[in-house]
Design a protein around this motif. Structure first.
Motif, mmCIF file in Angstrom:
data_model
loop_
_atom_site.group_PDB
_atom_site.id
_atom_site.type_symbol
_atom_site.label_atom_id
_atom_site.label_comp_id
_atom_site.label_asym_id
_atom_site.label_seq_id
_atom_site.Cartn_x
_atom_site.Cartn_y
_atom_site.Cartn_z
ATOM 1 N N ASN A 164 0.785 -1.225 0.000
ATOM 2 C CA ASN A 164 0.000 0.000 0.000
ATOM 3 C C ASN A 164 0.825 1.287 0.000
ATOM 4 O O ASN A 164 0.498 2.236 -0.722
ATOM 5 C CB ASN A 164 -0.954 0.013 1.204
ATOM 6 N N SER A 223 -3.787 -4.576 -3.182
ATOM 7 C CA SER A 223 -5.138 -4.302 -3.679
ATOM 8 C C SER A 223 -6.037 -5.524 -3.600
ATOM 9 O O SER A 223 -7.259 -5.400 -3.475
ATOM 10 C CB SER A 223 -5.085 -3.812 -5.128
ATOM 11 N N GLN A 253 -9.134 -3.784 -2.184
ATOM 12 C CA GLN A 253 -10.079 -3.024 -3.007
ATOM 13 C C GLN A 253 -10.445 -3.665 -4.333
ATOM 14 O O GLN A 253 -11.166 -3.058 -5.129
ATOM 15 C CB GLN A 253 -9.493 -1.636 -3.278
#
Length: 734
Positions: free
Chosen positions: A106, A133, A137
């Protein structure tokens, strides 16, 4: 010695709050919020005050180190790059490009150095690329791609102008927004209420955000998908949808109506854990508000229905006329308008799979859930060397506790990181970038997801050491070692010199000049990085404006409400629920659903080496409802064993009615007692690695995102002498 104050941003989380850093000589003496910052306006959270401690941390690496036996010794930059290049090229030559894996963490996205991270990934030509990710997300990106034609088109909430804010699986009072950059989210939420609006939080836990809201709906963990399907049923059955907006923007309306025809609140309520009347009220109030927005984030991403849930969030916003509308879901117009061109990038979905054939590639990477397997499983395509950049997957991702052994088994492993952490302790060479306070930068990513258009410049506080390298410089040197070039002995230096002319800051400067506000479009009055540098707190570029039509990447330039595979998966969810096999139905032998939580002073596995961020009571606890504690004869503060089908850990119990019965919450990022970890403060802390409980094969159906909020566990009193090694997997039959 006189004091100097420099304006810049805190880069520890997505909010990038403006800060004023006061220094006396080589020492940071004070960090406070910058009232002139156009986005944060003087607000900071405790994490920002840690920037100085991170810079001065004696455990932070200042020079490259190479493993010698069971310890690390300093090595010069040239020698390090020479050895790295030689060994990585040998692996590639012997086994092919996919024998080299790469993991991007991140923090890489918190600076424009991510440009060179992407370039290194391209040069590697490997199929074995992973990032944070896919534990964070991916479902949101996948839904954006299928509905809007680009994974970058993840809408943000227009929080500053909405009249109704509904939050699912997010805690912006702590996170300050994620994929919706909104510093001082706590005040922004209060402002919604202050102007007569309403705030609702849907979460199994009464979070810090829920305490600010008008209403808290304690949904069952994993029950969001049933609640949203029922809300959509009510909106359609009661003719509460905006037909004009749907016809103008969308396709798939009839298929959507058919899907939810029988998903009544009465049918869905037992599975959602929310009564039918509340579901009806949520739907009706959303439709009745002059502007309204549903906002969902990581709590629902980390479920097997993560993609379906985010699809339903976007769909409800769209059918009520709140997509691309003031006060609803919107899209920023950043200084470098990446979203305008991202639709032309191929997603590569299913272009390849992991070697088991289970997981498809998405945006040219594989889910991190398979990383340990891809290293340990022998055969063609096996990962034999790794590069990690700003990541700690051994602690922050579910790998059945096997990733440490997997990394040790590699032919070679190089890490770009400031610390010897739970992952990098396995590296052969660690390349440390300079401190964030020694860099100047213009972030190009987070303005894409900001609640207000802006450009801000990150000033350098300290001059970097003469032998220090920025992240991008390290990555550029790795690229020159790996790119196929003739006469390497002579051409490497020339290529390195060429890269030095294309720093991320220079690239960002050119991008801003050519962007929608830039001097190349608007002449002398246009925007430039120089103007941002000269400002006291950046340049405000105004509120978000409707612009989806110009951004859509779908072939018909419409929002796709009903992708057929989403409909099919939703039908399966509904059919399973009817037969008693709902996602919220307890698993055999396990009766509590485990969810995550975060703390204002933590940032994943970071900041635990800063004394000011970890002082006080233990924060790695198992939060449990009093009813559940009493049923098990457990009391607040005692150690308990939390057991899943995968493993077990021991943590203190925290009893509170802030969490729904049948649920427990444990934060991730803890468990720093691994041998060889270079965080002296963190290593002395209590805490356990919650990812030892999560099954890496439990993932979101479409994207492969780790479904760590779908783990069923049992909780019992711990033995007087804990028999569980908190940093190793304990096999549990089941």
């Amino acid at each position: 010695m006189s004091a100097t104050t420099i304006a810049r941003q805190c880069t520890l989380c997505e909010a990038h709050c403006g800060i004023l850093v006061t220094v006396e000589g080589p020492q940071v003496t004070r960090i406070e919020g910058n009232p002139a910052d156009v986005l944060s306006q003087g607000y900071i959270c405790p994490k920002a005050t840690a920037m100085g401690a991170l810079h001065h941390d004696p455990d932070r690496l200042r020079t490259p180190v190479r493993r010698v036996g069971d310890r690390f010794e300093p090595i010069g930059w040239d020698a390090a790059f020479g050895e790295i290049g030689q060994r990585l090229r040998a692996v590639r030559s012997t086994y092919g490009p996919s024998a080299i894996g790469m993991y991007l963490g991140n923090p890489a996205a918190h600076s424009s150095s991510v440009i060179y991270g992407a370039l290194l990934r391209a040069v590697l030509l490997t199929r074995n690329f992973f990032s944070a990710s896919s534990i964070d997300q991916f479902p949101q990106e996948f839904v954006a791609w299928r509905m809007f034609g680009s994974n970058v088109l993840m809408p943000v909430i227009d929080i500053d102008r909405t009249d109704r804010l509904v939050i699912l699986g997010a805690n912006p009072a702590v996170s300050n927004g994620s994929i919706t950059t909104m510093p001082n989210a706590k005040q922004r939420i209060k402002d919604v209420r202050g102007r007569g609006g309403k705030v609702v939080v849907i979460d199994p836990r009464r979070t810090e955000t829920a305490r600010l809201a008008d209403q808290h709906v304690a949904v069952s963990p994993g029950g969001d998908v049933y609640l949203l399907l029922a809300m959509l049923h009510v909106l359609i059955a009661e003719n509460l949808c905006d037909d004009d907006a749907i016809r103008a923007q969308c396709t798939g309306w009839e298929q959507l109506r058919a899907l939810v025809a029988e998903a009544t609140p009465e049918q869905m309520a037992p599975h959602a854990g929310v009564d039918a009347d509340t579901i009806r009220m949520l739907a009706r109030e959303h439709a009745a508000a002059s502007s309204a927005v549903l906002y969902a984030r990581i709590g629902v991403c980390q479920q097997v229905t993560g993609t379906l849930t985010h699809w339903l969030v976007n769909t409800i916003n769209a059918v009520t006329g709140n997509l691309d509308r003031v006060g609803g879901q919107m899209f920023a117009t950043p200084p470098i308008d990446a979203a305008r061109f991202a639709k032309y990038l191929p997603m590569g979905y299913g272009a390849w799979t992991d070697r088991s054939g289970t997981y498809k590639s998405f945006r040219t990477e594989l889910p991190v859930a398979v990383l340990a397997d891809e290293i340990l499983t022998e055969g063609d395509g096996q990962i034999r060397a790794m590069i990690t950049y700003a990541g700690n997957p051994a602690l922050s991702t579910p790998q059945r506790g096997r990733l440490g052994a997997a990394l040790d088994s590699l032919d070679f492993y190089v890490a770009v990181d400031m610390y010897v952490n739970e992952t990098t302790r396995h590296a052969d060479i660690i390349l440390p970038p300079i401190s964030p306070l020694e860099r100047e930068d213009v972030n190009i990513l987070f303005p894409v997801f900001s609640v207000r258009n802006n450009l801000r410049y990150d000033a350098r506080v300290f001059d970097p050491p003469a032998d220090g390298l920025e992240d991008w410089q390290i990555l550029a040197r790795l690229i020159t070692e790996l790119v196929p070039i003739p006469a390497r002995r002579f051409t490497t230096r020339a290529l390195n010199t060429l890269f030095e002319q294309f720093s991320p800051l220079r690239l960002a400067t050119a991008g801003v000049a050519a962007g929608p506000y830039g001097v190349l479009r608007r002449g002398r009055r246009g925007l430039s990085v120089a103007k941002a540098r000269a400002s006291a707190g950046g340049i405000d570029l105004g509120p978000l404006k409707p612009r989806l039509r110009a951004l859509l990447g779908t072939k018909d330039r419409k929002v796709h409400l009903a992708p057929e595979d989403f409909l099919a998966a939703a039908r399966i969810v509904l059919d399973d629920a009817r037969t008693g096999n709902a996602i919220t139905t307890p698993a055999d032998g396990y009766d509590l659903k485990l969810i995550g939580r975060r703390h204002l002073r933590s940032n994943n596995s970071w900041l635990h080496n800063v004394p000011a961020m970890v002082k006080g009571r233990d924060r790695c606890t198992a939060l449990m409802h009093p009813t559940d504690a009493a049923a098990r004869g457990l009391t607040d503060g005692e150690p308990v064993t939390v057991t899943s089908p995968i493993g077990a850990i021991v943590v203190p119990l925290e009893v509170s009615d802030d969490i729904r019965a049948g649920t427990i919450a444990i934060p991730h990022g803890w468990g720093h007692q691994e041998p060889g970890v270079g965080w002296s403060v963190a290593a002395a802390l209590p805490g356990a690695n919650v990812n030892l409980l999560h099954d890496p094969s439990l993932t979101d159906t479409f994207s492969g995102n780790a479904a760590v909020n779908n783990t069923w566990v049992t909780v019992t009193r711990a033995a007087a002498e804990p028999a569980v090694d908190q940093n190793a997997t304990t096999a549990v039959p089941g």
